[in-house]
Structures are given as C-alpha cells and as structure tokens.
Design an enzyme around this catalytic site. Structure first.
Site, mmCIF file in Angstrom:
data_model
loop_
_atom_site.group_PDB
_atom_site.id
_atom_site.type_symbol
_atom_site.label_atom_id
_atom_site.label_comp_id
_atom_site.label_asym_id
_atom_site.label_seq_id
_atom_site.Cartn_x
_atom_site.Cartn_y
_atom_site.Cartn_z
ATOM 1 C CE LYS A 125 -3.966 -2.283 0.652
ATOM 2 N NZ LYS A 125 -3.539 -3.694 0.654
HETATM 3 C C1 LIG Z 1 -4.129 -4.815 0.182
HETATM 4 C C2 LIG Z 1 -3.297 -6.034 0.121
HETATM 5 C C3 LIG Z 1 -3.546 -7.039 -0.808
HETATM 6 C C4 LIG Z 1 -4.706 -6.975 -1.775
HETATM 7 O O1 LIG Z 1 -4.543 -5.981 -2.747
HETATM 8 P P1 LIG Z 1 -5.797 -5.445 -3.568
HETATM 9 O O2 LIG Z 1 -5.309 -4.323 -4.358
HETATM 10 O O3 LIG Z 1 -6.819 -5.036 -2.532
HETATM 11 O O4 LIG Z 1 -6.285 -6.601 -4.372
HETATM 12 C C5 LIG Z 1 -2.707 -8.135 -0.835
HETATM 13 N N1 LIG Z 1 -1.690 -8.252 0.042
HETATM 14 C C6 LIG Z 1 -1.426 -7.316 0.960
HETATM 15 C C7 LIG Z 1 -0.309 -7.517 1.917
HETATM 16 C C8 LIG Z 1 -2.210 -6.174 1.031
HETATM 17 O O5 LIG Z 1 -1.938 -5.235 1.960
#
Ligand SMILES: *Cc1c(COP(=O)(O)O)cnc(C)c1O
Length: 496
Positions: free
Chosen positions: A112
């Site tokens: 993120k």
């Molecule tokens: C948010 C997240 C995901 C999923 O990603 P999306 O864009 O919501 O599909 C997968 N792994 C981790 C560690 C995340 O923080």
C-alpha cells in the site's frame, strides 16, 4: 487535450484527473476510469533504463494530464525517497525460478505504501489546482494495511485530516499496534465491531450522504478517499509492473517483447487491475493470475462469470485479502462491457441488492487475460515452509497465496514463461502466521521475540517500521458499532 475520467455508473459524469483524485468516488457510487487507457509513450528499451522515479513520471504524466511537469515531479520526489529502505524502491528478487517483486520496502512494509506515499501529494496538489479551501478529510476503511499506510502518508500533511476504520478483531496484532501508535494531530483510528466489508460499506454510505457533505462543508471540511477506489492510487501502481519488466530486460537478459506472467495476491482487485492497465498500455503480459485465499469469490467469478458475495466470510492468515466485495472489479466490469456505464450500473445494483450478478457471454471473452486460482490455509503454510526450507527465503502469507496459485498454474499449463509474483507484504508484518508456518514451536513465543527469531532465520534486518512500534505508546482507543460510523465522524470533526 486533457485525458478525462468518467464514472463507471454514469458516462455523463466527467472529471479531469485532479478532480477525480479529489472526489475519490463519483456522484452515484461509481468509480472514475480514464476515457481511454493511454499507450506507453516510449519503447521498452528506453523505459528499462529509467530509475523508479523517472519511470513513475513517464507513466503518471500519461494519466494525470492536467498536472504540470513540475507539479508531478514534485509529488514523485516527495513520495519515493528515503522512506523506502532501498534505492530500487521495488526490487525484483529471484527465488528458485520465480521473480518476486518486493513491494514492501516503504514506511509500513506493505505494498500500500507504493501508492499511499504519493497520494497525499497528488491530493493536496489537486486541491490547490481546483481552488479548494476546505480541509480535506480522508475517510478510509482498512483490512489492515491501507489504514497504516494512509495514516503514515497523511500524518501532519497540512490541509488534510484522516479517519481510519478497521475491523476490531480482523487485523494482526502488529497491524493493530502500527495503527494505534500513529502520531499526528490530524489522525484518528476507530475499531468497529464488524468485518472489513462492513467498514467499507459504512465509508461508502458516508460518501454518498449528500446532507452530511453539506453540513460538513459549512464547517470547512470535505471528504475524500484514500481507498484503492481512488484513481490516484491505481495509477501509481501501474508503474512497478513496468519497472519489473525493465529489470528483467536489464538484469536477466530478457528481450523486449517477451511475454511474462504476473501473479497478484488479490483482495479489492486494485493491484491486479493496475497490472491489467499495464497490459492495455502495451506491456507484454501473457496471463494476469489472480490469486485468492479461502474467500475465493474472484476464483468462482473467473470460473463461472457469476460474482456472488452470498457466502461465509472466512478469517484467514492473509487478512488483507479477506474481502467479499472487490471494489475495483467494477472498473474491469465496465471495460469488459465496452465502457458501457448503464450495463455496469445494473450489475453493481444487482450486487448491492441480491448480492450477485452474472456477466454476458460477450463480456466473458475479455476474461481470457486472467487466470483465477485460490489457496487454502493449509497450502499457504506449506508454501511458506517449503520455500524457506528449499531456498532460505522467508515470505509473507499474502505472497505465499500467490506463489501456490502460480505453482498449480504452472503444473497445469506447463508453460515456462517468466513469472513475476507481486510480493505485497514483508514477512515482518504477519510474523506470527509466517513463523508458525515454518515451525509450530513458535506458537508459544511472544510477538517481538518472534520478530527477532525471524530476523535470525531469514538473515535480514528488522525493518524500521517494526523497530519503531516495539516501545511506542498507544495513542488511539476509539471503538464503535458499524451503525455508528457516521456519528463518530461527526463527533470527531466537530471537536477538531
Ligand atoms: C491490500 C493487500 C492485498 C490486496 O490488494 P488489492 O489491491 O486489494 O487486491 C494483498 N496483500 C497485501 C499484503 C495487502 O496489503
């Protein structure tokens, strides 16, 4: 001519990039999409020579056309700096015969950070460009990682405030502690009694509530979203897939034009959608492999063309993927329907009403770009343990879900196409699950003892993000019912 954005639920509603970033969500609950997906402006050979920051500018300028060169470069320089613990920003690591694109070298050690380190700058720039005087309040629902990354991104950014809702019993202890120790006078963290979907629905309802918007505007506030539905998050995520491709050319002798697979551990469908956009831009991608955990609503969708959220919600060891309504899938549905907002709106209304929808045969053809798979809890553990024992590389539960889906795909398809797995979290983030997968004896150890043990096993340094919270004081303690989210928001802002 500026590239304009349209709502997935109403083609009449258009916005410039900066307006779309400011709004987050379109008027009637739709998501903003570019009216066309731009093509890569330079050759793959040229792109492969660029630094992460240079490439970020080259990609983002194609989407954010109403930002000046200087504005965009300023945003990029502030985002991708020493907050990341490597100059590569997103290093590509080869383990066995698979490439892991490590997206966890930022401030909160999950992917993120890749988008949330730049969003506050895009947003404040967009506000300035559009003459916004109100303070921008970011409302965010999180399954754990978005929350901390958004808090870290927005903390003490002038002209903004941020309120994060998370499922009180649905995040890891380290994730919770990361959020509850967040500093900054403009940050609030609220646990809700409910799951991530409840939090996300609550936030969406607040966004849709015109009366509240007017009331708060009088007090000098307006809402925006840091969730992955914001186009200001989607676009920065396209960059690293193109970067990974360039690294394969530069360091692995790959020819420009050779097709690769991309495997993404998926929840809200934002990260994999960015890979889909990269493919539409002209990046040579064979399959986009969508990996789910036991909440395999997307796997079923790819199998059948029916999206059905009416099912048991499972709490897994990859909680950032514990999602039954993958918001960003709406953008794919819109594109599959030939950018038809009427059709897309009907499907989304069916999802909100009956909890399911089925796409047409015609739309199904567009799904050929994708391959869906899922990994059980037991398989996730096995994958972590097997890869560790074979190679010494310790991976988090989320990429492990992806690694397993890829192994199965590879066995089934017998393709030997170079494959990049989006490695979305550091093993230090969900240390307990990771360590218990390696050896059950770790189940008795205390959290930070596990961190030290992981450091020893994997021969890696404990990330600063974890060191910082060892001793940090808890600064937030609000908890509410899912029905009371709006009331809490008003209470916070009236006191602010
Ligand atoms: C948010 C997240 C995901 C999923 O990603 P999306 O864009 O919501 O599909 C997968 N792994 C981790 C560690 C995340 O923080």
């Amino acid at each position: 001519m500026d590239l304009m954005y349209k709502s997935t639920r109403n083609n009449e509603e258009t916005a410039t990039a900066s307006q779309a970033i400011l709004k987050g969500l379109a008027e009637n609950g739709g998501l903003f999409v570019p009216e066309r997906i731009p093509k890569l402006g330079l050759s793959l050979e040229e792109l492969a020579e660029m630094s992460y920051q240079e490439l970020a500018y080259e990609i983002m300028r194609l989407y954010f056309t109403d930002f000046s060169e200087d504005e965009l470069k300023q945003c990029i320089v502030r985002a991708y700096d020493s907050k990341f613990d490597t100059e590569e920003i997103a290093p590509l690591v080869k383990v066995d015969d698979t490439y892991y694109l490590e997206l966890f070298h930022g401030a909160t050690i999950a992917f993120k950070d890749m988008a949330l380190s730049i969003l506050p700058h895009l947003l404040t720039t967009a506000a300035r460009k559009n003459g916004v005087k109100n303070k921008i309040v970011i409302l965010t629902a999180t399954s754990g990682d978005t929350g901390k990354a958004a808090l870290a991104g927005f903390a003490d950014v002038e002209g903004t405030g941020i309120i994060v809702f998370y499922p009180k019993n649905g995040v890891s202890p380290i994730q919770e502690k990361q959020m509850l120790t967040q500093k900054g006078d403009n940050t609030w963290v609220v646990g809700i009694h409910g799951n991530f979907d409840d939090a996300q629905t609550g936030v969406k309802n607040i966004f849709k509530d015109r009366q509240t918007a007017e009331e708060l505007s009088k007090l000098g506030y307006q809402f925006s979203s840091a969730n992955s539905i914001n186009i200001g998050r989607l676009v920065p995520q396209i960059v690293y897939y193109i970067y990974a491709y360039g690294r394969l050319m530069k360091h692995e002798g790959m020819e420009a034009g050779e097709k690769i697979n991309i495997v993404v551990p998926t929840g809200n469908f934002g990260n994999i959608l960015a890979a889909y956009y990269a493919k539409q831009m002209g990046l040579p991608i064979h399959k986009l492999i969508c990996a789910s955990n036991e909440n395999k609503v997307l796997f079923d969708f790819f199998q059948t063309g029916t999206y059905d959220r009416n099912r048991e919600f499972v709490l897994t060891s990859s909680p950032s993927m514990d999602i039954l309504i993958s918001s960003n899938l709406e953008r794919l549905i819109y594109h599959l329907a030939g950018n038809d907002s009427e059709k897309c709106r009907e499907q989304m209304e069916a999802l909100a009403g009956e909890g399911h929808y089925t796409i047409t045969e015609e739309m199904k053809k567009g799904l050929q770009d994708f391959y869906g798979g899922y990994t059980t809890e037991a398989q996730t553990k096995e994958t972590i343990s097997e890869i560790y024992k074979k190679t010494g590389y310790v991976m988090d539960t989320h990429p492990a879900v992806a690694a397993h889906v890829y192994q199965e795909h590879r066995r089934g398809s017998q393709d030997s196409i170079k494959t990049v797995v989006a490695s979305t979290a550091s093993p230090y983030k969900f240390t307990r699950s990771v360590m218990e997968a390696i050896d059950e004896k770790y189940s008795n150890m205390e959290d930070f003892a596990l961190v030290d043990e992981l450091s020893r096993l994997s021969v890696t340094v404990v990330p600063k993000a974890i060191e910082d919270i060892r001793t940090a004081p808890i600064l937030h303690d609000m908890v509410c019912e899912k029905e009371d989210m709006l009331a809490i928001v008003k209470k916070i802002l009236k006191k602010d």
